[in-house]
Design a protein around this motif. Structure first.
Motif, PDB file in Angstrom:
ATOM      1  N   ARG A  31       0.835  -1.201   0.000  1.00 52.88           N
ATOM      2  CA  ARG A  31       0.000   0.000   0.000  1.00 52.88           C
ATOM      3  C   ARG A  31       0.876   1.259   0.000  1.00 52.88           C
ATOM      4  NH1 ARG A  31      -2.019   2.942   4.152  1.00 52.88           N
ATOM      5  NH2 ARG A  31      -1.534   1.376   5.753  1.00 52.88           N
ATOM      6  N   PRO A  50      -0.850   6.505  -5.738  1.00 57.51           N
ATOM      7  CA  PRO A  50      -2.312   6.596  -5.864  1.00 57.51           C
ATOM      8  C   PRO A  50      -2.787   6.941  -7.267  1.00 57.51           C
ATOM      9  CG  PRO A  50      -1.552   7.718  -3.880  1.00 57.51           C
ATOM     10  CD  PRO A  50      -0.325   7.358  -4.661  1.00 57.51           C
ATOM     11  N   THR A  55      -3.957   4.121  -9.492  1.00 60.06           N
ATOM     12  CA  THR A  55      -5.213   3.437  -9.177  1.00 60.06           C
ATOM     13  C   THR A  55      -6.436   4.223  -9.627  1.00 60.06           C
ATOM     14  OG1 THR A  55      -5.482   4.455  -6.989  1.00 60.06           O
ATOM     15  CG2 THR A  55      -4.073   2.507  -7.132  1.00 60.06           C
ATOM     16  N   VAL A 112      -7.450   6.904  -8.090  1.00 65.56           N
ATOM     17  CA  VAL A 112      -8.022   7.583  -6.924  1.00 65.56           C
ATOM     18  C   VAL A 112      -7.911   9.093  -7.136  1.00 65.56           C
ATOM     19  CG1 VAL A 112      -7.742   8.021  -4.448  1.00 65.56           C
ATOM     20  CG2 VAL A 112      -7.536   5.692  -5.342  1.00 65.56           C
ATOM     21  N   ASP A 121      -7.526  13.045  -6.479  1.00 63.45           N
ATOM     22  CA  ASP A 121      -6.814  13.846  -5.488  1.00 63.45           C
ATOM     23  C   ASP A 121      -7.818  14.716  -4.746  1.00 63.45           C
ATOM     24  OD1 ASP A 121      -5.122  15.358  -3.974  1.00 63.45           O
ATOM     25  OD2 ASP A 121      -3.982  16.191  -5.651  1.00 63.45           O
ATOM     26  N   ARG A 160      -0.855  14.292   2.189  1.00 65.33           N
ATOM     27  CA  ARG A 160      -0.574  12.896   2.536  1.00 65.33           C
ATOM     28  C   ARG A 160       0.597  12.854   3.512  1.00 65.33           C
ATOM     29  NH1 ARG A 160      -3.057   9.024  -0.544  1.00 65.33           N
ATOM     30  NH2 ARG A 160      -4.306   9.873  -2.261  1.00 65.33           N
ATOM     31  N   LEU A 170      -0.965   4.646  -0.858  1.00 66.18           N
ATOM     32  CA  LEU A 170      -2.416   4.623  -0.787  1.00 66.18           C
ATOM     33  C   LEU A 170      -2.859   4.643   0.672  1.00 66.18           C
ATOM     34  CD1 LEU A 170      -4.370   4.339  -3.237  1.00 66.18           C
ATOM     35  CD2 LEU A 170      -4.543   1.905  -2.662  1.00 66.18           C
ATOM     36  N   GLU A 173      -8.672   4.406   1.029  1.00 72.06           N
ATOM     37  CA  GLU A 173      -8.649   4.314  -0.431  1.00 72.06           C
ATOM     38  C   GLU A 173      -8.517   2.875  -0.881  1.00 72.06           C
ATOM     39  OE1 GLU A 173      -6.613   8.706  -1.281  1.00 72.06           O
ATOM     40  OE2 GLU A 173      -5.356   6.914  -1.027  1.00 72.06           O
TER      41      GLU A 173
END
Length: 296
Positions: free
Chosen positions: A21, A26, A29, A31, A33, A38, A43, A47
């Motif tokens: 992970r 990210p 994938t 995902v 923003d 972060r 990830l 998520e």
């Protein structure tokens, strides 16, 4: 919870999920923003939960080792969400408690079939080894001695490619790119430890390498995994200098835990000329294989 090559109390499945992970961008994938900072790379748990269609709490319990059993559909969803490579996916299933574990069995003594020993003897121009569990070197021919090391002069316990790669200075100096080779060794060992979590000798080997080599300790913690495959390796041999060889790993039908390893050079290449010179230069007085019943 079963332990897979780590010290008692470790949660191998959770450690692996966290490592993969954290190492996943990210953006790969899809995902979106959300603008939040972060705190750590990779990830977020929520998520991963969203991508795998499970609850964030379930991911927390998996990573903390509070959930023992995982269904195959959930493992497939986690593997897809984490973009796992085939070796990593195989390892995920190996370390997860998918089904009731079979009782631990005493490992069968590793023996090399006499016909395979004759094959080694019949390949004087090709360095070749027979590897068993844990990459124990069970048999070798004189060409392998000339290229790598005199396995017969080593104590039986030290005839192991993992151990030699990290703990034998002469052996590790053969590799032109030792860090790359060593990281590959760690990934293969991690895969083997996941498939054989109850092997006390394998567990002890991981512990010894972790204590004695800081690089191994660091790379082991990264949870990279991969299975055996065809390779090209470059050696810096004290006799013939640099030579790049193809390393083939062939399965042994009669012994699923054994593989025949060969080292060859492309026809007409400088490596072929160097290997030819090395094998003629080498004293072939110790012709073959040592004790093929070497390791439990």
């Amino acid at each position: 919870m079963r332990h897979h090559g780590d010290a008692p109390g470790r949660n191998e499945l959770g450690d692996f999920l966290r490592a993969r992970r954290a190492g996943l961008d990210p953006r790969r994938t899809g995902v979106p923003d959300d603008g939040r900072l972060r705190r750590v790379p990779g990830l977020r748990r929520e998520e991963l939960a969203q991508l795998a269609h499970v609850s964030p709490d379930y991911i927390v319990r998996l990573e903390q080792g509070r959930t023992r059993r995982v269904s195959r559909p959930v493992l497939d969803a986690l593997a897809d969400a984490l973009r796992l490579a085939p070796d990593e996916r195989s390892y995920l299933f190996a370390v997860a408690d998918v089904t009731q574990a079979a009782p631990a069995r005493k490992p069968i003594e590793q023996r090399v079939d006499p016909r395979l020993l004759r094959l080694l003897d019949g390949m004087p121009g090709i360095p070749a080894l027979v590897l068993g569990r844990r990459q124990d070197v069970l048999a070798w021919n004189s060409a392998a001695v000339a290229l790598l090391t005199d396995f017969g002069a080593l104590p039986r316990r030290e005839r192991n490619l993992f151990r030699l790669t990290f703990l034998d200075e002469a052996f590790r100096s053969l590799y032109a790119d030792w860090p790359r080779v060593a990281r590959e060794c760690v990934a293969v060992l991690r895969m083997e430890a996941g498939r054989n979590p109850d092997d006390p000798v394998l567990t002890a080997l991981v512990g010894e390498l972790s204590v004695r080599d800081p690089d191994f300790r660091t790379w082991w913690g990264s949870h990279q995994v991969r299975g055996p495959r065809e390779l090209t390796k470059t050696y810096r041999h004290p006799v013939v200098g640099t030579l790049t060889l193809d390393v083939q790993q062939l399965s042994v039908d009669a012994e699923p835990d054994q593989r025949l390893i060969t080292y060859t050079a492309p026809p007409g290449s400088p490596a072929e000329e160097a290997l030819h010179f090395l094998l003629h230069w080498s004293d072939s007085g110790s012709r073959r294989v040592g004790d093929a019943r070497a390791v439990d």
